[in-house]
Scaffold this motif. Structure first.
Motif, PDB file in Angstrom:
ATOM      1  N   VAL B 556      38.669  48.013  44.386  1.00  0.00           N
ATOM      2  CA  VAL B 556      38.306  47.004  44.715  1.00  0.00           C
ATOM      3  C   VAL B 556      36.775  46.168  44.748  1.00  0.00           C
ATOM      4  O   VAL B 556      35.554  47.250  45.221  1.00  0.00           O
ATOM      5  N   ILE B 557      36.693  45.193  44.821  1.00  0.00           N
ATOM      6  CA  ILE B 557      35.196  44.228  44.917  1.00  0.00           C
ATOM      7  C   ILE B 557      35.388  43.321  46.304  1.00  0.00           C
ATOM      8  O   ILE B 557      36.056  42.727  46.069  1.00  0.00           O
ATOM      9  N   PRO B 587      40.428  43.802  41.963  1.00  0.00           N
ATOM     10  CA  PRO B 587      41.126  42.623  42.714  1.00  0.00           C
ATOM     11  C   PRO B 587      39.829  42.626  43.883  1.00  0.00           C
ATOM     12  O   PRO B 587      39.221  43.303  42.996  1.00  0.00           O
ATOM     13  N   ILE B 588      39.257  41.307  44.370  1.00  0.00           N
ATOM     14  CA  ILE B 588      38.530  40.593  45.190  1.00  0.00           C
ATOM     15  C   ILE B 588      38.500  40.489  45.403  1.00  0.00           C
ATOM     16  O   ILE B 588      39.076  39.723  46.118  1.00  0.00           O
ATOM     17  N   ASP B 620      41.090  43.713  60.139  1.00  0.00           N
ATOM     18  CA  ASP B 620      41.206  43.200  59.159  1.00  0.00           C
ATOM     19  C   ASP B 620      41.486  43.803  57.763  1.00  0.00           C
ATOM     20  O   ASP B 620      42.329  43.462  56.639  1.00  0.00           O
ATOM     21  N   LEU B 621      40.450  43.796  57.705  1.00  0.00           N
ATOM     22  CA  LEU B 621      39.960  44.631  56.278  1.00  0.00           C
ATOM     23  C   LEU B 621      40.624  45.061  55.411  1.00  0.00           C
ATOM     24  O   LEU B 621      40.644  45.376  54.573  1.00  0.00           O
ATOM     25  N   LEU B 622      40.872  46.456  56.514  1.00  0.00           N
ATOM     26  CA  LEU B 622      42.029  47.189  55.950  1.00  0.00           C
ATOM     27  C   LEU B 622      42.738  47.098  55.587  1.00  0.00           C
ATOM     28  O   LEU B 622      43.656  47.477  54.355  1.00  0.00           O
ATOM     29  N   LYS B 623      43.413  45.758  56.195  1.00  0.00           N
ATOM     30  CA  LYS B 623      45.010  45.554  56.191  1.00  0.00           C
ATOM     31  C   LYS B 623      44.918  44.650  54.732  1.00  0.00           C
ATOM     32  O   LYS B 623      45.439  45.305  53.634  1.00  0.00           O
ATOM     33  N   THR B 624      43.637  43.637  54.418  1.00  0.00           N
ATOM     34  CA  THR B 624      43.735  43.138  53.310  1.00  0.00           C
ATOM     35  C   THR B 624      43.250  44.234  52.058  1.00  0.00           C
ATOM     36  O   THR B 624      43.570  43.879  50.917  1.00  0.00           O
ATOM     37  N   LEU B 625      42.786  44.921  52.217  1.00  0.00           N
ATOM     38  CA  LEU B 625      41.816  45.879  50.965  1.00  0.00           C
ATOM     39  C   LEU B 625      43.944  46.532  50.763  1.00  0.00           C
ATOM     40  O   LEU B 625      44.207  46.882  49.470  1.00  0.00           O
ATOM     41  N   VAL B 629      45.231  46.338  47.165  1.00  0.00           N
ATOM     42  CA  VAL B 629      46.133  47.512  46.617  1.00  0.00           C
ATOM     43  C   VAL B 629      47.537  47.272  45.685  1.00  0.00           C
ATOM     44  O   VAL B 629      47.829  48.179  44.657  1.00  0.00           O
ATOM     45  N   HIS B 630      48.001  47.297  47.637  1.00  0.00           N
ATOM     46  CA  HIS B 630      49.439  47.142  47.171  1.00  0.00           C
ATOM     47  C   HIS B 630      49.913  46.032  45.775  1.00  0.00           C
ATOM     48  O   HIS B 630      50.350  46.972  44.538  1.00  0.00           O
ATOM     49  N   GLU B 631      49.370  45.188  46.075  1.00  0.00           N
ATOM     50  CA  GLU B 631      49.703  43.745  45.020  1.00  0.00           C
ATOM     51  C   GLU B 631      49.027  44.209  43.395  1.00  0.00           C
ATOM     52  O   GLU B 631      50.131  44.476  42.285  1.00  0.00           O
ATOM     53  N   LYS B 632      47.982  45.291  43.749  1.00  0.00           N
ATOM     54  CA  LYS B 632      47.723  45.275  42.414  1.00  0.00           C
ATOM     55  C   LYS B 632      48.710  47.042  41.023  1.00  0.00           C
ATOM     56  O   LYS B 632      48.883  47.025  40.509  1.00  0.00           O
TER      57      LYS B 632
END
Lengths: 356, 637
Positions: B556-557, B587-588, B620-625, B629-632
């Motif tokens: 991830v970036i 993912p960015i 929030d950042l971890l949720k977003t990560l 990651v899931h989407e990827k």
């Protein structure tokens, strides 16, 4: 001799014969001028009257009067010769012929039918202008082909009678009451005088179509001259008596007898109602209605025609016409006797010419 | 009603009145003129009858001396009557001759001889009037004129008459013509007036009105189709000028607003970024195990730095919000949200603060309320947080209640009332009116004793008004206050909760590339992430980021947006165009202090997969990560 003296002497010599010569020439020249100035041409007019009756002479008088007014002064610039034919055509021709032989007139004026007829025979091949008045029927006489037209020759003039149809119409209006239930029997008393015959013929012709009138011809012989009057009167009376049962009323046709007071008086005395006459005199003597153009009107008209001709107009270019003015006369007594009333329009026209 | 319709309806009665009056006057005048004319005609006829027909004959008889001859008198009288008959026939008038004693003598009306007796009676009652009306039997009214002829045996009264109905017929005819012409005149005049007015006034006014409407919609009006050299033409030119000026002004304002927005965004970033560092490092320090070794005073200093920093962040947020509202840049979202979650989260956030002041915090959420609605959860939370923070601020040892009630409810919408009640110090009545104004507090002592900028309630008001709601307060000094707002929210269904379906991913050992130009932020973020177990590489700008992506493999970036040289958006676009399919689809996540939704959407549209706002919230950042990651992994599958 000095030069100046010499000049003077010679001048005198020259003047002496020259002056009289000059004076003589001046006189001649002056007289010539005066003569020319005063020498206006004198017109010569011959007037031929058919007979001696007031109508004709009165017409002549009015003619002369009008000519004077127009600048034609007798003895000055005009000269008249008046001739009378005494009711005779032959005499009219003879007296005119004599006059023509004696002196050539500038113009011939004829009054009434016989004089005009006789004069026409003598003048038709000449260039002498002829003016006529008191001719009942110029067309019948051969002066012109139609009333209102021009002769194209050396004759012109005026007729004095109104159209017979007009006369009948006037009488019809006047006789309205009398003819309501029956026709009126009208005897036309007339001589063999040309105008009388012509007028009678016209009336008889028109009467054929009339629902109001029956016309009967009562003709007697014309006799010229003074003696003729008496003869004509006797003829007429006899005729009336003989044929009295044929008519109820009388109609005076054109002719010299219609202007004769003696004749008219005799007619009056017969007691027969005269319903139409040719002049005021007739009404005076009992004619219920008279319609005529009159002496003054005719005389004046003739003078005007002559004046036109003397001013250069050719007679052949002047129309021969009827008068447009008439004199109406009425007799109330006759109207009453006839059982009629003169219409107010006619009575108004009569003016002062109302007789009772 | 349109102007020209009003004008037409106004002018029509006026025209009708004018033309009608004119017509009536004309008719009256004509009628009088007709009667006058008839009177004159009758007088002329009488004059003709008396003088020319009767008197002339009488005088003729008199002058000729025939007046005493009955036959002539009678005949001339008959002539006169005959001429009267002819005159009657040609003029269509009746003549009557009556003796002065009333004895009928003559009538030209042969069909109605019986009326002669009546005319005879009239003679007796004749006054001076020589022109009048006379009604005969059969109710027939006749106009008549009369004259007398007084001569011996001709002592008469002469009448000339005409049925009035014949004159009335002409009057009726005139009346009909007048009415017809008047109507025609009304139509013609009305039509001409309407056409002329329409052309000269209405159409230009309509053009001007259309132009004004376009100007009001801020559409440019370059040419108004009015070329007349008069006031309307001048007005058109003025409006064109006005439109041009407005257009220029709008452009200026837009430029200014854009500048202001850019300034706000820039300032938001510039202010938040260092503050983010301050808070970040303060948190790092406070979470470090070694902090216990520091003196208490030092620990307190760090705590103060953190709390002051948070306070400053709130202040900056308020000021930026207020500026945004002032600039008209406020945009409300309309997404599916859970009211129960909103209330729960909001109350949870304030629970600790409330307990610190020995306040109880209750929540009232009736079951009748439809939980899922469409709205801006962030802004609703902001409003509630403002109210709750004020309640906590001004209440000690009291009770604070957050309640939600349903005012109205239908199939699609529910009108909700949010209330925050407290048992605090209350607000005097005199101060309540200005409470929602910017920079306003109850009094200066409030600022001194309780702090605050005075923007919170003003921001709340603008937010509620933007939601087409209402806001208010009920308070009594010394007893407490209730702040409330009412909004209508559309009902919706619960959305697919992607977070619930997202299986747990192991985020440890994720290889992250952190692209951040500000070193302190870079160090802070890297420290926080490594603390969570990720492996973090860093790049200082977009150029470096691209080089590193090309050279290395990352999961991830984390891309900062505002960087010198190449910013995060451009760097993302470049990465997305890399030949390598794996590298181009990395993912960015955008890291930005910018909370403008439109900007965030722009970043997503630019190729980024998610956004996280600064200052960074690790949860929030971890949720977003986890999500990216899931989407990827899903897309790889």
């Amino acid at each position: 001799m000095s030069l100046s003296a010499l000049v003077i002497r010679n001048t005198c010599k020259f003047i002496k014969p020259v002056v009289p010569i000059y004076m003589f020439l001046a006189c001649i020249f002056g007289l010539n001028v005066i003569d020319k100035a005063s020498a206006a041409p004198v017109k010569r007019i011959v007037i031929v009257e058919t007979m001696t009756i007031p109508l004709i002479q009165s017409t002549t008088n009015w003619y002369l009067k009008k000519m004077n007014e127009l600048g034609y002064v007798e003895g000055d610039n005009i000269q008249y010769v008046i001739l009378n034919a005494e009711g005779s055509e032959d005499k009219a021709g003879n007296i005119l012929a004599n006059e023509l032989n004696a002196f050539r007139p500038n113009l011939v004026m004829t009054i009434a039918t016989l004089a005009s007829r006789a004069s026409r025979l003598l003048l038709k091949d000449t260039d002498i202008p002829q003016v006529f008045v008191l001719v009942a029927d110029p067309v019948q006489e051969g002066f012109v082909t139609t009333l209102g037209g021009k002769s194209g020759t050396n004759i012109t003039g005026r007729t004095h009678v109104i159209p017979p149809a007009t006369k009948i119409e006037v009488v019809k209006q006047a006789m309205k009451r009398a003819t309501q239930n029956k026709k009126a029997r009208i005897g036309i008393i007339n001589s063999t005088y040309p105008s009388a015959i012509g007028a009678t013929a016209q009336l008889l012709q028109l009467g054929k179509n009339s629902s109001e009138f029956d016309f009967i011809n009562l003709n007697f012989k014309y006799h010229p001259g003074a003696d003729g009057k008496q003869k004509m009167q006797e003829s007429a009376m006899r005729l009336l008596k003989e044929r009295r049962h044929e008519f109820d009323y009388l109609w005076l046709a054109a002719g010299p007898s219609g202007s004769n007071p003696v004749f008219l008086k005799a007619l009056q005395e017969t007691g027969i109602p005269i319903i139409f006459g040719n002049n005021a005199l007739a009404s005076k003597y009992g004619a219920m209605i008279s319609i005529v153009s009159g002496e003054k009107i005719n005389g004046t008209a003739a003078a005007k025609l002559v004046d036109q001709i003397f001013k250069g107009e050719s007679p052949g270019n002047i129309p021969i016409t009827q008068p447009d003015t008439y004199i109406v006369s009425v007799n109330i007594t006759t109207a009453t006797k006839v059982g009629t009333v003169i219409p107010s329009s006619l009575l108004k026209l009569a003016g002062k010419n109302i007789y009772r | 009603m349109k102007l020209y319709q009003k004008y037409f309806l106004t002018m029509l009665p006026i025209i009708l009145l004018c033309i009608g009056s004119l017509g009536f006057w004309s008719f009256s005048h004509s009628k009088n003129a007709l009667y006058k004319s008839e009177e004159e005609n009758m007088r002329l006829l009488l004059n003709e009858a008396v003088h020319h027909i009767i008197e002339s004959r009488y005088e003729l008889l008199d002058q000729t001396g025939l007046a005493d001859i009955p036959a002539f008198v009678q005949s001339y009288q008959e002539e006169a009557f005959q001429e009267l008959n002819e005159l009657s026939a040609t003029t269509n008038r009746w003549f009557y001759v009556i003796s002065r004693e009333g004895k009928p003598i003559y009538s030209s009306d042969k069909n109605n001889l019986e009326t002669l007796e009546e005319w005879g009676a009239l003679v007796q009652s004749l006054q001076e009037k020589s022109f009048d009306t006379f009604k005969t039997k059969g109710n027939k009214t006749n106009l008549y004129a009369s004259a007398t002829f007084d001569k011996t045996n001709w002592n008469w009264v002469i009448f000339v008459s005409r049925p009035e109905a014949e004159v009335s017929e002409q009057v009726s005819s005139i009346q009909s013509v007048t009415i017809g012409i008047s109507l025609l005149a009304v139509i013609l005049m009305g039509g001409l007036l309407t056409l002329t007015t329409r052309r000269l006034l209405i159409q230009p006014i309509t053009s001007l009105q259309n132009a004004a409407a376009r100007i009001s919609r801020q559409e440019p009006v370059e040419n108004i189709n009015i070329t007349s050299n008069d006031e309307l033409g001048d007005l058109a030119r003025d409006m064109e000028g006005m439109s041009e000026a407005i257009k220029n002004k709008i452009e200026e304002v837009q430029i200014a607003n854009k500048a202001k927005s850019m300034f706000l965004a820039h300032m938001s970033h510039e202010l938040r970024s260092p503050l983010n560092s301050i808070l970040g490092y303060a948190d790092l320090a406070l979470s470090d195990r070694d902090i216990q070794t520091l003196p208490q005073k030092t620990q307190d200093y760090i705590k103060t730095i953190s709390s002051s920093g948070n306070h400053l962040m709130d202040l900056i947020g308020d000021i930026l919000d207020f500026s945004k509202i002032e600039a008209g840049e406020l945009v409300l979202e309309k997404n599916a949200m859970s009211l129960s979650e909103l209330i729960e989260e909001t109350s949870s956030m304030m629970l600790l603060a409330a307990r610190e002041k020995n306040n109880a915090l209750d929540v009232v959420f009736p079951d009748t309320i439809h939980k899922w609605v469409l709205g801006d959860s962030v802004r609703l939370r902001q409003i509630l947080m403002n109210f709750l923070s004020n309640a906590v601020k001004f209440t000690t040892d009291g009770k604070i209640t957050l309640s939600l009630t349903q005012k109205t409810d239908d199939e699609f919408t529910q009108n909700l009332r949010f209330e925050v009640s407290d048992e605090g110090i209350g607000i005097p009545k005199s101060k309540q009116a200005s409470l929602f104004n910017a920079f306003s507090q109850a009094d200066v002592s409030t600022t001194r004793n309780y702090g605050g900028t005075g923007l919170g309630l003003a921001i709340n008001k603008q937010l509620v008004l933007a939601m087409n709601g209402q806001i208010g307060i009920e308070s009594e000094e010394g007893k407490g206050s209730t702040f409330w707002f009412e909004v209508s929210l559309d009902k919706t269904k619960a959305p697919y909760r992607r977070e619930e379906d997202v299986p747990e991913h192991d985020l440890t050992n994720l290889k992250l590339l952190l692209v951040e130009d500000i070193k302190v932020n870079q160090i802070m973020a890297k420290a926080l992430l490594e603390k969570s177990g990720q492996s973090v590489d860093t790049a200082d700008d977009g150029f470096q980021a691209i080089e590193k992506v090309k050279a290395n493999d990352y999961d991830v970036i984390l891309m900062d947006i505002h960087m010198p040289g190449m910013d995060g958006v451009e760097a993302t676009q470049k990465i997305r165009t890399l030949q390598d399919a794996v590298k181009s689809s990395i993912p960015i996540i955008a890291l930005t202090a910018d909370i403008e939704t439109s900007n965030l959407k722009e970043y997503i549209a630019g190729g980024m997969n998610a956004t996280c706002t600064k200052p960074l919230n690790m949860d929030d950042l971890l949720k977003t990560l986890k999500r990216v990651v899931h989407e990827k992994s899903v897309s790889a599958a």
